[in-house]
Design an enzyme around this catalytic site. Structure first.
Site, mmCIF file in Angstrom:
data_model
loop_
_atom_site.group_PDB
_atom_site.id
_atom_site.type_symbol
_atom_site.label_atom_id
_atom_site.label_comp_id
_atom_site.label_asym_id
_atom_site.label_seq_id
_atom_site.Cartn_x
_atom_site.Cartn_y
_atom_site.Cartn_z
ATOM 1 N N HIS A 359 1.069 -0.815 -0.055
ATOM 2 C CA HIS A 359 -0.210 0.186 -0.190
ATOM 3 C C HIS A 359 0.746 1.560 0.220
ATOM 4 C CE1 HIS A 359 -4.018 -2.092 0.279
ATOM 5 N NE2 HIS A 359 -3.735 -2.166 1.041
ATOM 6 N N LYS A 550 -9.858 12.935 3.684
ATOM 7 C CA LYS A 550 -9.113 12.274 4.119
ATOM 8 C C LYS A 550 -8.666 12.161 5.076
ATOM 9 C CE LYS A 550 -7.155 13.117 -0.204
ATOM 10 N NZ LYS A 550 -7.506 12.499 -0.881
ATOM 11 N N ARG A 551 -7.480 11.110 5.545
ATOM 12 C CA ARG A 551 -6.490 11.411 6.568
ATOM 13 C C ARG A 551 -5.528 12.590 6.602
ATOM 14 N NH1 ARG A 551 -5.709 7.418 10.245
ATOM 15 N NH2 ARG A 551 -4.747 9.769 11.173
ATOM 16 N N LYS A 556 -0.124 13.932 1.162
ATOM 17 C CA LYS A 556 -2.068 14.821 0.695
ATOM 18 C C LYS A 556 -1.397 16.625 0.338
ATOM 19 C CE LYS A 556 -4.239 10.593 2.833
ATOM 20 N NZ LYS A 556 -4.958 9.726 2.015
ATOM 21 N N THR A 658 -8.914 5.968 -3.149
ATOM 22 C CA THR A 658 -10.100 5.786 -3.069
ATOM 23 C C THR A 658 -11.167 6.963 -3.012
ATOM 24 O OG1 THR A 658 -10.471 4.434 -0.563
ATOM 25 C CG2 THR A 658 -10.059 3.590 -2.195
ATOM 26 N N LYS A 662 -14.970 7.446 -4.986
ATOM 27 C CA LYS A 662 -16.257 8.156 -4.241
ATOM 28 C C LYS A 662 -16.832 9.327 -4.912
ATOM 29 C CE LYS A 662 -13.974 5.867 -0.157
ATOM 30 N NZ LYS A 662 -13.380 6.116 1.196
HETATM 31 C C1 LIG Z 1 -12.569 6.514 1.169
HETATM 32 C C2 LIG Z 1 -12.227 7.163 2.694
HETATM 33 C C3 LIG Z 1 -10.946 6.595 3.343
HETATM 34 C C4 LIG Z 1 -9.509 6.739 2.028
HETATM 35 O O1 LIG Z 1 -9.851 8.554 1.248
HETATM 36 P P1 LIG Z 1 -8.460 8.848 0.276
HETATM 37 O O2 LIG Z 1 -8.458 10.271 -0.185
HETATM 38 O O3 LIG Z 1 -7.773 7.903 -0.582
HETATM 39 O O4 LIG Z 1 -7.527 9.279 1.521
HETATM 40 C C5 LIG Z 1 -10.572 7.335 4.145
HETATM 41 N N1 LIG Z 1 -11.044 7.662 5.614
HETATM 42 C C6 LIG Z 1 -12.840 7.034 4.616
HETATM 43 C C7 LIG Z 1 -14.305 7.179 6.505
HETATM 44 C C8 LIG Z 1 -13.074 7.059 4.047
HETATM 45 O O5 LIG Z 1 -14.224 6.573 3.624
#
Ligand SMILES: *Cc1c(COP(=O)(O)O)cnc(C)c1O
Length: 814
Positions: A359, A550-551, A556, A658, A662
């Site tokens: 990852h 995101k985190r 990022k 991911t 979404k």
């Molecule tokens: C999809 C998702 C992530 C991953 O987000 P990235 O933008 O790909 O880092 C992290 N936390 C939650 C709650 C998510 O639904």
């Protein structure tokens, strides 16, 4: 004749079943039922129905002696279960009706279920999306993980700072788990290995401690099928043969302490992401759940086949990152020490059984454990790892005789400084397939951090681009868009997301575009309400909603986003009447508790927001908000309301992403770098329907190699200089002007490792293009529709079918 005692008799109306559960299981009169009571009763009805499917699927798989896949993951970020279960059962409208009888809405009922937040971020959510797809595709499958008593911490904000609160998600019990008191295994630690007299004799591990791993199951419903999958989570407990009462007669404090020694293993999820936690308890957690899972897999196999000789014909074990990598040594140990296999047979079986997903490309994020610690906690496993390594390095020596550097890089043991076990190397050597999670990431794995392994075994490496489940992230999160798509394409797209391509033609229809915009407007109202409720800030829902959720992590680059916000703020003040497109910039995300820089970035977002949101000269032209406690349920409201998706990591750092999928699936346009799955999103939605900017991976490498000088960029760009100077001088922290000096210094003097300054100019210019397009709402909605239409390949169903066909060789069942 319908029996009134069976709480789930099929001919019963759902409302009647809910009433009976209220009366029999919840213990309230239906007329007096509160929201939580109703949540509980509706969940019980769904649970009973799923249980029936579960039992049927399980016995079919046993009868067929099916080959199964076992997905081992330290994290499963599931979120809520009720809405998903009702949708899978086709009971959503009946459930809405039955709670309507009690003057409640289904949305309110669902909102009182706590999130199961057994994960940090993308890695854990991926595991949850994969379970949904494994069930929906019909793969005989199990997920295995830890039943953390406390999941991911809850985040609140005080004075702009992140505060972490424990997450006691099991406090009031959960209707979704099935305790399996009959399923438990001993997991042992410490001690020493008794050297055998003859070389062929089996060594004996004289362990020093033992805990019992107890199974708790969650049923994972499939959609459009009666098939389900199982998530089995392990709780640590004192072994049955330890009599706590006799041991501690009367001394309850000591008894509790003693009990804790056993139970602390499954107490809490480590709140880390992209930096491994090097603590002994973490190593114990990893071994605990991996050992219990593999023992369970062997027990199931033996019950079905009576022998382990055909184990790899029937069992595929997948390692989600290196956290369960110790499983490679554990399977060898079980086969050799407990089941009479020769070393050679056990090792061959192990390599055929395991596969591994990497990852991360960042070397500092690869997990290693000190040899000394492993000697102390898992002495037998360390011995096995040394033997694997010895035989492996003999192979390496044969390929490149005398190349000691080659062997040094491949070794499972890092010999530079304190000796450490490299868990990624162990995973690669112990697996028959290794995959990255996007095309770029998989290519870079082979070209960079794993190039030596790829030289040895080119066929071992492959790609499986991530995906997300369209059930949770479109059908459930965005009912408005779902209905609109249904009205034009029918409902088959829900199980075959490639059918969304049919929306390409719809984009030319002005009526469709108008309906699409109406759905988005509705979702933006919902998001605006969430913003108001959680931050107190009122935003205008006709603004462009620009989201980065995101985190919080330097790679990022939330800080790059913030530099643009400050740039825009200053530009609005300088030219108030320049026809600005009103924007609401939305952040959400948690910072690891020990990650100081990430926490400073959260505070800076709040400080900048305080100034901008209260500046009367700005009004609706710009708002900046931070929605606290990002998690699955919060994401389900944010994704549908977004116009612009920020995916701005330094090229070559985000393995896939991911969140990007979404958001695009919900009709947001991406502004992003040439990184991770952004590249494949661009290929699928078309170059004209995405905003790509910034240095590409080879350029990033070249800039670093040439000796990157951020100060030069600062000196050469007056706009950037003014922004950095204003933050550094305290324009957003007047009570403590030097608060952000260190953050800015890390860019100017600290090397700006993630190249924010190198990408700033292109980023700001690209944001201007975003504004220009948004002014033309017809053009914008065409592109937004093209994004939805292009998202078929990003269904986790596609990903899982690829894993099943190319790595696991497990066949979907009807
Ligand atoms: C999809 C998702 C992530 C991953 O987000 P990235 O933008 O790909 O880092 C992290 N936390 C939650 C709650 C998510 O639904």
């Amino acid at each position: 004749m319908p029996t009134t005692n069976n709480p789930n008799h099929a001919s019963d109306s759902l409302a009647a079943r809910v009433e009976r559960h209220l009366l029999h299981n919840v213990g309230v009169a239906p007329a007096d039922a509160g929201t939580v009571d109703l949540m509980s009763a509706v969940s019980q009805v769904a649970r009973a129905e799923l249980s029936r499917r579960w039992v049927a699927g399980d016995s079919a798989d046993r009868a067929a002696k099916a080959r199964r896949v076992y997905y081992l993951s330290m994290e499963f970020l599931i979120g809520r279960s009720l809405g998903n279960a009702l949708a899978a059962l086709g009971l959503d409208s009946a459930a809405a009706g039955s709670v309507g009888d009690h003057a409640r809405t289904l949305e309110d009922i669902q909102a009182c279920e706590p999130d199961a937040a057994l994960g940090n971020g993308g890695l854990g959510r991926l595991a949850a999306c994969f379970l949904d797809s494994m069930a929906s595709v019909g793969l005989p499958s199990f997920g295995y993980g830890i039943r953390y008593e406390f999941g991911m911490f809850a985040q609140s904000i005080s004075g702009g700072r992140q505060i972490e609160h424990p997450d006691p998600w099991l406090e009031d019990g959960t209707p979704w788990e099935f305790p399996r008191p009959g399923v438990h295994y001993p997991v042992r630690f410490g001690g020493w290995v008794e050297r055998a007299e003859s070389p062929d004799a089996v060594p004996v591990w004289r362990h020093a401690g033992e805990v019992s791993a107890k199974a708790y199951d969650h049923v994972i419903p499939g959609h459009g099928t009666e098939r389900v999958s199982t998530l089995r989570l392990w709780k640590a407990a004192a072994p049955a043969h330890i009599d706590l009462h006799a041991f501690n007669s009367g001394d309850y404090a000591r008894a509790a302490e003693f009990k804790n020694q056993f139970e602390n293993i499954s107490w809490v999820l480590y709140p880390n992401d992209s930096t491994p936690a090097g603590r002994e308890l973490r190593l114990r957690q990893e071994y605990f759940f991996t050992s219990a899972s593999i023992q369970d897999i062997l027990a199931r196999h033996l019950a079905e086949h009576g022998t382990l000789a055909n184990l790899s014909d029937k069992v595929a074990i997948h390692l989600n990152d290196t956290h369960p990598a110790i499983g490679v040594a554990e399977l060898v140990r079980l086969l050799v020490d407990e089941h009479g296999f020769t070393w050679a047979a056990a090792w061959a079986m192990t390599q055929k059984t395991f596969s591994y997903t990497n990852h991360t490309l960042m070397p500092e994020a690869l997990e290693t454990w000190p040899v000394a610690l492993m000697q102390q906690v898992l002495p037998r496993h360390l011995e096995i790892i040394f033997r694997i390594n010895h035989e492996f390095l003999v192979q390496a020596q044969a390929l490149r005789p005398g190349d000691m550097e080659f062997q040094r890089r491949l070794s499972l043991i890092d010999e530079g400084g304190e000796r450490r076990v490299r868990m990624a190397n162990l995973s690669i050597v112990g697996s028959h397939k290794v995959n990255g999670v996007s095309k770029l990431h998989s290519d870079l794995l082979v070209e960079t951090i794993f190039s030596d392994f790829a030289a040895l075994w080119p066929d071992r490496f492959t790609n499986m681009t991530n995906g997300v489940t369209p059930r949770r992230w479109l059908t459930q999160a965005n009912p408005g868009l779902t209905q609109l798509i249904d009205s034009r394409l029918g409902t088959a797209w829900r199980r075959d997301l490639d059918l969304l391509r049919g929306l390409v033609a719809q984009a030319d229809d002005p009526a469709f575009r108008a309906e699409f915009r109406a759905v988005k407007a509705h979702n933006k109202h919902r998001l605006a309400a969430l913003i108001h409720k959680t931050t107190g800030v009122t935003v205008n829902p006709t603004s462009l909603f620009d989201v980065q959720v995101k985190r919080i992590h330097e790679y990022k680059r939330q800080l790059l986003n913030l530099l643009h916000v400050v740039t825009r703020y200053r530009a609005i003040l300088a030219q108030p009447n320049a026809g600005w497109v009103p924007r609401v910039v939305v952040f959400a995300g948690k910072a690891a508790s020990s990650y100081t820089t990430a926490k400073n970035i959260i505070r800076l977002i709040h400080d900048v927001g305080q100034v901008i949101n209260h500046d009367a000269r700005i009004g609706d032209k710009l708002k900046l908000v931070f929605i606290p406690n990002y998690g699955v349920s919060v994401a389900e409201t944010i994704m549908p309301g977004a116009d612009l998706s920020e995916q701005i990591s330094t090229a070559g750092t985000e393995a896939s992403g991911t969140g990007n999928m979404k958001l695009a699936l919900n009709g947001a346009l991406t502004i992003g770098t040439d990184d991770g799955a952004n590249i494949e999103i661009r290929q699928n939605v078309g170059d004209d329907n995405i905003f790509i900017f910034g240095k590409k991976t080879p350029e990033v490498a070249a800039i670093r190699a040439a000796g990157y000088q951020p100060m030069r960029i600062y000196e050469g760009n007056p706009q950037l200089k003014a922004v950095l100077d204003s933050i550094a001088a305290g324009a957003f922290s007047p009570d403590e002007p030097a608060r952000y000096r260190p953050l800015i210094d890390s860019l100017l003097w600290g090397g700006d490792h993630y190249l924010l300054l190198a990408d700033y100019e292109d980023y700001v210019a690209t944001q201007a293009k975003v504004d220009a397009l948004y002014r033309d709402q017809e053009a914008w909605s065409r592109k937004a529709i093209a994004n939805v239409a292009g998202m078929g390949p990003f269904s986790a169903d596609r990903t899982i079918r690829e894993y099943a066909a190319q790595i696991w060789h497990v066949a979907p069942q009807a």
